[in-house]
Design a protein around this motif. Structure first.
Motif, PDB file in Angstrom:
ATOM      1  N   LEU A  91       0.830  -1.202   0.000  1.00  0.00           N
ATOM      2  CA  LEU A  91       0.000   0.000   0.000  1.00  0.00           C
ATOM      3  C   LEU A  91       0.866   1.254   0.000  1.00  0.00           C
ATOM      4  O   LEU A  91       0.596   2.213  -0.725  1.00  0.00           O
ATOM      5  CB  LEU A  91      -0.938  -0.003   1.209  1.00  0.00           C
ATOM      6  N   GLY A  92       1.926   1.253   0.799  1.00  0.00           N
ATOM      7  CA  GLY A  92       2.830   2.400   0.827  1.00  0.00           C
ATOM      8  C   GLY A  92       3.472   2.651  -0.522  1.00  0.00           C
ATOM      9  O   GLY A  92       3.534   3.793  -0.992  1.00  0.00           O
ATOM     10  N   LEU A  93       3.936   1.598  -1.179  1.00  0.00           N
ATOM     11  CA  LEU A  93       4.549   1.753  -2.497  1.00  0.00           C
ATOM     12  C   LEU A  93       3.529   2.230  -3.521  1.00  0.00           C
ATOM     13  O   LEU A  93       3.823   3.062  -4.380  1.00  0.00           O
ATOM     14  CB  LEU A  93       5.169   0.424  -2.948  1.00  0.00           C
ATOM     15  N   GLU A  94       2.306   1.710  -3.435  1.00  0.00           N
ATOM     16  CA  GLU A  94       1.254   2.142  -4.356  1.00  0.00           C
ATOM     17  C   GLU A  94       0.929   3.621  -4.193  1.00  0.00           C
ATOM     18  O   GLU A  94       0.574   4.296  -5.166  1.00  0.00           O
ATOM     19  CB  GLU A  94      -0.010   1.304  -4.136  1.00  0.00           C
ATOM     20  N   LEU A  95       1.044   4.121  -2.975  1.00  0.00           N
ATOM     21  CA  LEU A  95       0.743   5.528  -2.711  1.00  0.00           C
ATOM     22  C   LEU A  95       1.916   6.455  -3.017  1.00  0.00           C
ATOM     23  O   LEU A  95       1.797   7.669  -2.882  1.00  0.00           O
ATOM     24  CB  LEU A  95       0.309   5.708  -1.254  1.00  0.00           C
ATOM     25  N   GLY A  96       3.067   5.868  -3.414  1.00  0.00           N
ATOM     26  CA  GLY A  96       4.174   6.710  -3.839  1.00  0.00           C
ATOM     27  C   GLY A  96       5.388   6.711  -2.944  1.00  0.00           C
ATOM     28  O   GLY A  96       6.277   7.549  -3.115  1.00  0.00           O
ATOM     29  N   ALA A  97       5.469   5.781  -1.970  1.00  0.00           N
ATOM     30  CA  ALA A  97       6.704   5.662  -1.188  1.00  0.00           C
ATOM     31  C   ALA A  97       7.827   5.195  -2.106  1.00  0.00           C
ATOM     32  O   ALA A  97       7.602   4.410  -3.030  1.00  0.00           O
ATOM     33  CB  ALA A  97       6.516   4.678  -0.034  1.00  0.00           C
ATOM     34  N   ASP A  98       9.037   5.672  -1.855  1.00  0.00           N
ATOM     35  CA  ASP A  98      10.169   5.272  -2.689  1.00  0.00           C
ATOM     36  C   ASP A  98      10.688   3.897  -2.321  1.00  0.00           C
ATOM     37  O   ASP A  98      11.160   3.158  -3.183  1.00  0.00           O
ATOM     38  CB  ASP A  98      11.286   6.310  -2.571  1.00  0.00           C
ATOM     39  N   ASP A  99      10.608   3.541  -1.061  1.00  0.00           N
ATOM     40  CA  ASP A  99      11.077   2.228  -0.619  1.00  0.00           C
ATOM     41  C   ASP A  99      10.621   2.035   0.813  1.00  0.00           C
ATOM     42  O   ASP A  99       9.971   2.902   1.403  1.00  0.00           O
ATOM     43  CB  ASP A  99      12.598   2.123  -0.733  1.00  0.00           C
ATOM     44  N   TYR A 100      10.974   0.897   1.386  1.00  0.00           N
ATOM     45  CA  TYR A 100      10.614   0.601   2.773  1.00  0.00           C
ATOM     46  C   TYR A 100      11.768  -0.122   3.447  1.00  0.00           C
ATOM     47  O   TYR A 100      12.640  -0.705   2.784  1.00  0.00           O
ATOM     48  CB  TYR A 100       9.349  -0.269   2.832  1.00  0.00           C
ATOM     49  N   VAL A 101      11.777  -0.075   4.765  1.00  0.00           N
ATOM     50  CA  VAL A 101      12.717  -0.853   5.577  1.00  0.00           C
ATOM     51  C   VAL A 101      11.903  -1.569   6.649  1.00  0.00           C
ATOM     52  O   VAL A 101      11.128  -0.920   7.362  1.00  0.00           O
ATOM     53  CB  VAL A 101      13.787   0.040   6.252  1.00  0.00           C
ATOM     54  N   PRO A 102      12.032  -2.899   6.756  1.00  0.00           N
ATOM     55  CA  PRO A 102      11.295  -3.608   7.809  1.00  0.00           C
ATOM     56  C   PRO A 102      11.882  -3.292   9.183  1.00  0.00           C
ATOM     57  O   PRO A 102      13.091  -3.163   9.342  1.00  0.00           O
ATOM     58  CB  PRO A 102      11.506  -5.096   7.455  1.00  0.00           C
ATOM     59  N   LYS A 103      11.003  -3.139  10.181  1.00  0.00           N
ATOM     60  CA  LYS A 103      11.436  -2.966  11.577  1.00  0.00           C
ATOM     61  C   LYS A 103      11.445  -4.325  12.260  1.00  0.00           C
ATOM     62  O   LYS A 103      10.602  -5.172  11.965  1.00  0.00           O
ATOM     63  CB  LYS A 103      10.481  -2.022  12.312  1.00  0.00           C
ATOM     64  N   PRO A 104      12.366  -4.532  13.209  1.00  0.00           N
ATOM     65  CA  PRO A 104      13.417  -3.592  13.615  1.00  0.00           C
ATOM     66  C   PRO A 104      14.539  -3.533  12.584  1.00  0.00           C
ATOM     67  O   PRO A 104      14.894  -4.542  11.993  1.00  0.00           O
ATOM     68  CB  PRO A 104      13.916  -4.173  14.938  1.00  0.00           C
ATOM     69  N   CYS A 105      15.085  -2.347  12.398  1.00  0.00           N
ATOM     70  CA  CYS A 105      16.202  -2.183  11.478  1.00  0.00           C
ATOM     71  C   CYS A 105      17.364  -1.558  12.243  1.00  0.00           C
ATOM     72  O   CYS A 105      17.171  -0.922  13.274  1.00  0.00           O
ATOM     73  CB  CYS A 105      15.823  -1.302  10.292  1.00  0.00           C
ATOM     74  N   THR A 106      18.556  -1.759  11.734  1.00  0.00           N
ATOM     75  CA  THR A 106      19.720  -1.151  12.367  1.00  0.00           C
ATOM     76  C   THR A 106      19.877   0.276  11.842  1.00  0.00           C
ATOM     77  O   THR A 106      19.508   0.580  10.704  1.00  0.00           O
ATOM     78  CB  THR A 106      21.003  -1.936  12.052  1.00  0.00           C
TER      79      THR A 106
END
Length: 231
Positions: A91-106
């Motif tokens: 959904l985030g990518l469809e709305l125009g997010a450039d990318d994502y990082v899964p939590k927890p992340c360093t």
């Protein structure tokens, strides 16, 4: 050189403060917002180079904040999503997010992903400014401008990079692994659908060809191909 200005939007104040301190040591000018309402407002009112949105926030969540930002601004956005939550990612990518990082992340992973997005979203100083042309598409990589049928085409940094690769290889299949490495700046994960979602967004923006087919063809099991108009 002015450090890139980053807005971290997360209701976990302790975490966002720690991330901001780390990013400052890595050469970013990092600021925080405690909720989606404040984050969306600041992202639209202030000149940030990139925004990090946590999806899970009370009140206005990251998805709604992204929706508000994208209605008025092309600023690059990185989503922080729960590990394994494909629905929010897509959904985030469809709305125009450039990318994502899964939590927890360093913090190190976050900094690397931010640099990758900023690198591909920035105008390329000294690069020949095209245009890269295929059919009714024109792309100017140096200034990150695009037109479609001579009208301005609004693209996120990731969409621009992806479309540039496809246009430069019009008539040839580009495999998804190459698209991920070049347009996203990371290897293609086994179940990663990011490229597919970005291509879907591009298809929507370009519309169909005269015969109703897509300008970007799927070649099953291989990748995608931008259709070359017959001479």
């Amino acid at each position: 050189m002015t450090p890139p200005r980053v807005l971290l939007v997360d209701d976990d104040v302790e975490l966002s403060t720690l991330l901001a301190e780390y990013l400052a040591r890595e050469g970013f000018d990092a600021e925080t917002a405690p909720d989606g309402e404040a984050g969306a407002r600041r992202a639209l009112d202030e000149p940030f180079d990139i925004v990090v949105l946590d999806v899970m926030m009370p009140g206005i969540d990251g998805i709604e904040a992204l929706r508000r930002i994208r209605a008025r601004s092309p600023v690059p956005v990185l989503m922080l999503t729960a590990r394994g939550d494909d629905i929010d990612r897509i959904l985030g990518l469809e709305l125009g997010a450039d990318d994502y990082v899964p939590k927890p992340c360093t913090p190190r992973e976050l900094a690397a992903r931010l640099r990758a997005i900023l690198r591909r979203s920035a105008p390329r100083e000294g690069a020949p400014d095209g245009p890269v042309a295929s059919g009714p598409l024109r792309l100017w990589p140096g200034s990150r401008r695009a037109t479609w049928h001579d009208a301005p085409l609004s693209l996120t940094g990731t969409e621009f990079g992806l479309l540039e690769i496809l246009a430069r290889n019009a008539g040839r299949v580009v495999d998804k692994a190459e698209l991920s490495e070049t347009a996203l700046g990371r290897p293609l994960g086994r179940f990663d659908r990011s490229i597919d979602v970005h291509v879907s967004s591009l298809r929507h923006k370009l519309g169909p060809r005269d015969d109703g087919s897509s300008w970007i063809e799927t070649v099953r099991g291989r990748g995608y191909q931008f259709v070359r108009d017959p001479e």
